[in-house]
Design a protein around this motif. Sequence first.
Motif, short mmCIF file in Angstrom:
data_model
loop_
_atom_site.label_atom_id
_atom_site.label_comp_id
_atom_site.label_asym_id
_atom_site.label_seq_id
_atom_site.Cartn_x
_atom_site.Cartn_y
_atom_site.Cartn_z
N SER A 104 7.31 -8.18 4.92
CA SER A 104 7.55 -6.73 4.93
C SER A 104 8.67 -6.34 3.98
CB SER A 104 7.88 -6.26 6.35
OG SER A 104 6.80 -6.49 7.23
N ARG A 105 9.75 -7.09 4.03
CA ARG A 105 10.89 -6.78 3.17
C ARG A 105 10.58 -7.05 1.69
NH1 ARG A 105 15.99 -6.25 5.53
NH2 ARG A 105 15.97 -6.33 7.81
N LEU A 106 9.92 -8.16 1.42
CA LEU A 106 9.60 -8.50 0.02
C LEU A 106 8.65 -7.50 -0.60
CD1 LEU A 106 9.29 -12.39 0.10
CD2 LEU A 106 10.89 -11.05 -1.25
N SER A 107 7.67 -7.03 0.16
CA SER A 107 6.71 -6.06 -0.40
C SER A 107 7.41 -4.77 -0.78
CB SER A 107 5.60 -5.79 0.62
OG SER A 107 6.11 -5.21 1.81
N GLN A 142 0.81 -1.22 0.00
CA GLN A 142 0.00 0.00 0.00
C GLN A 142 0.84 1.27 0.00
OE1 GLN A 142 -2.87 -0.10 3.20
NE2 GLN A 142 -3.30 -2.28 2.90
N TYR A 143 2.10 1.17 0.42
CA TYR A 143 2.93 2.37 0.59
C TYR A 143 3.66 2.71 -0.71
CZ TYR A 143 1.89 1.62 5.49
OH TYR A 143 1.24 1.44 6.69
N ARG A 144 2.90 3.11 -1.72
CA ARG A 144 3.49 3.37 -3.04
C ARG A 144 4.23 4.70 -3.08
NH1 ARG A 144 -1.46 0.94 -3.82
NH2 ARG A 144 -1.42 -1.04 -4.97
N ALA A 145 3.73 5.71 -2.36
CA ALA A 145 4.40 7.02 -2.34
C ALA A 145 5.77 6.89 -1.68
CB ALA A 145 3.55 8.04 -1.59
N ALA A 146 5.85 6.13 -0.60
CA ALA A 146 7.14 5.91 0.06
C ALA A 146 8.08 5.14 -0.85
CB ALA A 146 6.92 5.14 1.36
N ALA A 147 7.52 4.20 -1.62
CA ALA A 147 8.35 3.43 -2.56
C ALA A 147 8.90 4.33 -3.65
CB ALA A 147 7.52 2.31 -3.16
N LEU A 148 8.08 5.26 -4.14
CA LEU A 148 8.54 6.19 -5.19
C LEU A 148 9.68 7.07 -4.67
CD1 LEU A 148 8.22 7.38 -8.01
CD2 LEU A 148 6.45 8.91 -7.08
N ALA A 149 9.53 7.57 -3.46
CA ALA A 149 10.59 8.38 -2.86
C ALA A 149 11.86 7.54 -2.68
CB ALA A 149 10.12 8.93 -1.52
N GLY A 150 11.67 6.28 -2.28
CA GLY A 150 12.82 5.39 -2.11
C GLY A 150 13.53 5.11 -3.42
N ILE A 151 12.77 4.94 -4.49
CA ILE A 151 13.36 4.69 -5.81
C ILE A 151 14.25 5.85 -6.23
CG2 ILE A 151 12.82 4.49 -8.27
CD1 ILE A 151 10.31 2.92 -7.41
N MET A 152 13.73 7.05 -6.08
CA MET A 152 14.49 8.24 -6.48
C MET A 152 15.76 8.39 -5.62
SD MET A 152 11.27 10.86 -6.99
CE MET A 152 12.32 12.24 -7.45
N THR A 153 15.62 8.16 -4.34
CA THR A 153 16.77 8.27 -3.43
C THR A 153 17.83 7.23 -3.76
OG1 THR A 153 15.35 9.10 -1.66
CG2 THR A 153 17.50 8.25 -1.02
N GLN A 154 17.41 5.98 -3.93
CA GLN A 154 18.35 4.91 -4.19
C GLN A 154 19.01 5.04 -5.56
OE1 GLN A 154 15.28 2.32 -1.71
NE2 GLN A 154 16.36 1.09 -3.21
N PHE A 155 18.27 5.52 -6.54
CA PHE A 155 18.87 5.71 -7.86
C PHE A 155 19.92 6.82 -7.81
CE2 PHE A 155 19.19 7.25 -12.21
CZ PHE A 155 19.34 6.07 -12.90
N ALA A 156 19.61 7.91 -7.12
CA ALA A 156 20.56 9.01 -6.99
C ALA A 156 21.80 8.56 -6.22
CB ALA A 156 19.90 10.19 -6.30
N TRP A 157 21.59 7.83 -5.14
CA TRP A 157 22.71 7.36 -4.33
C TRP A 157 23.60 6.40 -5.14
CZ3 TRP A 157 24.49 8.80 0.38
CH2 TRP A 157 25.46 7.99 0.97
N GLY A 158 22.97 5.49 -5.89
CA GLY A 158 23.74 4.55 -6.70
C GLY A 158 24.56 5.26 -7.76
N ALA A 159 23.98 6.26 -8.41
CA ALA A 159 24.70 7.02 -9.43
C ALA A 159 25.89 7.75 -8.84
CB ALA A 159 23.75 8.01 -10.11
N LEU A 160 25.71 8.38 -7.69
CA LEU A 160 26.80 9.10 -7.03
C LEU A 160 27.92 8.15 -6.62
CD1 LEU A 160 24.79 11.60 -4.80
CD2 LEU A 160 26.18 12.17 -6.80
N GLU A 161 27.54 6.98 -6.13
CA GLU A 161 28.54 6.01 -5.70
C GLU A 161 29.36 5.50 -6.88
OE1 GLU A 161 28.67 2.20 -2.61
OE2 GLU A 161 26.75 3.03 -3.28
#
Length: 266
Positions: A110-113, A16-35
């Motif tokens: 929880s982790r898989l979702s 159900q937490y799709r907005a949090a997932a979207l924020a997480g996607i953007m954060t993780q993609f930015a972090w991965g690119a910087l790394e």
Amino acid sequence: MKYLSFFRIRFTYGLQYRAAALAGIMTQFAWGALEILMFKAFYDYDKTAFPMEFSALASYIWLQQALLSLYMVWFYENELFDLITSGNVAYELCRPINVYDMWFVRNMASRLSKAVLRAFPILLVAAFLPKPYGLSLPEDRGAALWFLLSLFLAFLVVIAFCMLVYITCFYTISSLGVRLVAAALSEFLTGAVIPLPFFPEKVERVVNYLPFASMQNLPLRIYGGNVSGVKLYEGILLQLFWCAVLIAWGKWLMNRSLCKVTVQGG
């Protein structure tokens, strides 16, 4: 069957937490690119000084970010800590279930979702990035199959380790100290900060036999081709060993804790 039903309920709840997932996607993609760009600067200076090909390292980082929800040891369900500290764990004891198994399944769901919502968009974008910055495919079908097996075993090892952190809360007034130590130690020794091959050789040799190396380190290196042959088989056997040891230890410690637990209040 009851555990499967509970898994399905928790998994659906987590989706159900799709907005949090979207924020997480953007954060993780930015972090991965910087790394990746940070490591590229070091590789441009002297690429022979590093134990992994840059393309394998890029795949390692993208998989790490995409599967973060599965392997972030610092992710805990605060509700479980609250159940213990508040005494509401007594309600869990009234149910016709094994508390350890139920909490284990709950953590899996929880982790898989979270991973389902976040992983595929990151992997899709990373796959279309130009070489050597993008996500490359495994060397062959055999490596892909070993990667999937190791991925599953690493997932079980992570949850079994986190279960030990939950159980220690029965013996402490506050779980904060244990959580901070476990998170800091695991982040460094699992290869979340830097891949384990970048460690000094003597240190890496010791760390490879600890349960932390059986978490995200092994499957991500199998995918990039950094682990193969005899080392691959040894790594899988170590994952099976730590999975069995941590689960058995967790079940024993949980049973021992519940036999002596004292619940205050009404």
